[in-house]
Enzyme design. Sequence first.
Site, mmCIF file in Angstrom:
data_model
loop_
_atom_site.group_PDB
_atom_site.id
_atom_site.type_symbol
_atom_site.label_atom_id
_atom_site.label_comp_id
_atom_site.label_asym_id
_atom_site.label_seq_id
_atom_site.Cartn_x
_atom_site.Cartn_y
_atom_site.Cartn_z
ATOM 1 N N HIS A 92 0.820 -1.217 0.000
ATOM 2 C CA HIS A 92 0.000 0.000 0.000
ATOM 3 C C HIS A 92 0.851 1.262 0.000
ATOM 4 O O HIS A 92 0.399 2.323 -0.415
ATOM 5 C CB HIS A 92 -1.007 -0.032 1.150
ATOM 6 C CG HIS A 92 -2.152 -0.936 0.827
ATOM 7 N ND1 HIS A 92 -2.220 -2.230 1.275
ATOM 8 C CD2 HIS A 92 -3.234 -0.758 0.030
ATOM 9 C CE1 HIS A 92 -3.310 -2.793 0.789
ATOM 10 N NE2 HIS A 92 -3.942 -1.931 0.035
ATOM 11 N N GLU A 133 -11.118 -11.195 -4.054
ATOM 12 C CA GLU A 133 -9.696 -11.066 -3.683
ATOM 13 C C GLU A 133 -9.142 -12.361 -3.117
ATOM 14 O O GLU A 133 -7.969 -12.436 -2.773
ATOM 15 C CB GLU A 133 -9.522 -9.999 -2.604
ATOM 16 C CG GLU A 133 -10.143 -8.683 -2.945
ATOM 17 C CD GLU A 133 -9.799 -7.601 -1.949
ATOM 18 O OE1 GLU A 133 -8.764 -6.963 -2.124
ATOM 19 O OE2 GLU A 133 -10.564 -7.401 -0.979
ATOM 20 N N ASP A 178 -4.531 -8.701 -3.869
ATOM 21 C CA ASP A 178 -4.717 -9.755 -2.867
ATOM 22 C C ASP A 178 -4.970 -11.103 -3.515
ATOM 23 O O ASP A 178 -4.488 -12.120 -3.033
ATOM 24 C CB ASP A 178 -5.878 -9.387 -1.927
ATOM 25 C CG ASP A 178 -5.427 -8.390 -0.879
ATOM 26 O OD1 ASP A 178 -4.338 -8.594 -0.320
ATOM 27 O OD2 ASP A 178 -6.140 -7.413 -0.642
ATOM 28 N N CYS A 223 -9.815 -3.849 -10.081
ATOM 29 C CA CYS A 223 -9.332 -2.609 -9.459
ATOM 30 C C CYS A 223 -7.979 -2.804 -8.786
ATOM 31 O O CYS A 223 -7.451 -1.889 -8.171
ATOM 32 C CB CYS A 223 -10.356 -2.052 -8.477
ATOM 33 S SG CYS A 223 -10.652 -3.138 -7.081
HETATM 34 C C1 PEP Z 1 -6.570 -5.504 -4.250
HETATM 35 O O1 PEP Z 1 -6.339 -6.306 -3.341
HETATM 36 O O2 PEP Z 1 -6.279 -5.715 -5.436
HETATM 37 C C2 PEP Z 1 -7.189 -4.203 -3.946
HETATM 38 C C3 PEP Z 1 -7.547 -3.372 -4.894
HETATM 39 O O3 PEP Z 1 -7.332 -3.864 -2.626
HETATM 40 P P1 PEP Z 1 -6.101 -3.335 -1.740
HETATM 41 O O4 PEP Z 1 -4.913 -3.119 -2.662
HETATM 42 O O5 PEP Z 1 -6.512 -2.067 -1.092
HETATM 43 O O6 PEP Z 1 -5.873 -4.445 -0.786
HETATM 44 MG MG MG Z 2 -7.224 -5.933 -1.416
#
Ligand code: PEP
Ligand code: MG
Length: 591
Positions: free
Chosen positions: A202, A444, A468, A515
Amino acid sequence: MPNSIKAAEKVFHGVAVSPGVGQGKALVLGKPSHSSVKIQTISEAHVTVEIQRFERALVLTRQQLIEVQKKLSERTGGEHDSIFEAHLLVLDDPELNNEVLRLIQSQHCNAEFAYHSVAERYASSLAAVEDDYLRERAGDMRDIASRVLNNLRGNGDEADLRHVLKEPCIIVAHDLAPSQTAQMDHDKVLGFATDVGSRTSHTAIMARSMEIPAVVGLKTITSEISTGDFVLLDGVNGVIIINPSARTLAEYGQLEAQQESLHDKLRELQHEPAITADGHRITLSGNVEHADDAQAIIDCGAEGIGLFRSEYLFINQAELPTEEEQFQAYHKAAAALKPAPVVIRTLDLGGDKFRSHTDVPDEMNPFLGWRAIRFCLEEQEVFRAQLRAILRASVVGNVKLMYPMISGLEELIRANALLDECRGELRAAKIPFDENMEVGIMIETPSAALTADALAKRAKFFSIGTNDLIQYSLAVDRTNEKIAHLYEPTHPAIVRLIKLTVDAAHKAGHWAGVCGEMAGELHLVPLLLGLGVDELSAAPPTVPQIKFLIRQLKMSEASQLAAFALQCESSAEILDRCKALARQSAPQLFP
Ligand code: PEP
Ligand code: MG
């Protein structure tokens, strides 16, 4: 400095995580304090000032410790208070501090050197004793000493970057928490480089969305660079250069000029749709962390927000945001983008995201632990406040809600039941909301992808969180650079799981998007389109390039690529084909 005596250029390679080039002075965070404590002689007249400086550093350290203790105590009910009491005793130890004062007075040395010498002597003798308890106190001693030294150097509480950044610089650190990255001021941080980290952490995602050039996974960069060194950071190629030569700087000047001209060209597509060369329409959305990012969505030419990471409303806040505060944020984004959709993902704390950098997880495997929907289904008051806030915002614009980290039907049923209760409460209170607000889920986990047909009966859309999905399917921690080579978006298992998810959505008459960061990797866009994905949602700065690529691409070729990938057994072969098609379709994007 004349070129002839300028220090030699040194180049280090890491993982490029956020594009752009930055150059400036380095600020190295968190280096072991004892490595660079040098003696400086001060004049007799300066002794009093030096003592005052030392006393101020003690006061500041005390305040910081009390603050950290307060925050931790709120979370743990005072369980760890004794650690901080021990730290405060060390800090206030009159024998130690008097010895430091005597050393400054008698030796006319700087406070850093005096404190470090005395504290290190105490710590070393504690470390050498037989008694376990006393030996552990050596760690306390060194911990406190490094805090005091940071304060003497004016570095303040390094965990809080707002206290550290005084002038524009390139940050160099062992690691950075997403909460620290979120505090970065774009004008002050020209880029950052870390020893550890990966593309889908992140921290990296935050850097991309804030358009801060970044290179991670540089292994030992904190010991190669010193604060004040002049560095050039290339977030496109994953390179950091210490003392760049005049020639290197000139080459980078040309690269920046080229990028700017491409940028201008891409801007012209802002109001054009994402439609392939043979007429297939894709929805192209953006990922955001804050309501204020709605403007970035408009500017980049996205068609709405495909992922609003609502947890950033909770990060770096002393208190949980109230329902009203959340409502204001969701309202703002929905109103700014209406009638374009705003997909609000409910709270996804845990994993590598915590409310603050002092929130240390007590779990062995935080990514497999009490995270996202699991946390919300237990902390129901927190969840309900968010659900009500999202429902209330749904009358303002085109709001959709989605749950993260669903791993089975039971969770979806329970979350929907809570949402229904919230609807009932709002109806009873005559507070308006959109009865038809779409509710979807993120896919995910492999278990969600494999049961997508069942989930599709209770969700109106799927958004595939590949970050994920890849880490859970391939058992590869998405933040661990040591195993980054195993993190393969083109692994046949991932290709098949995406296909399974998309097919289940379509069969139920729903749409499926992606996403995760895979949607923003240009060379993977054709594969996702070929697999039938209806929507891509990526960081706003990458949206113009994705749109350009889609408009150059033929859907027929993307479908052939997907058909090949679905029967291929090798990640590398799939990757090569993906790169070839992307390059062939839009060579301008791959200079
Ligand atoms: C993902 O896991 O691809 C996602 C978009 O959520 P995050 O990156 O916030 O875990
Ligand atoms: Mg995620």
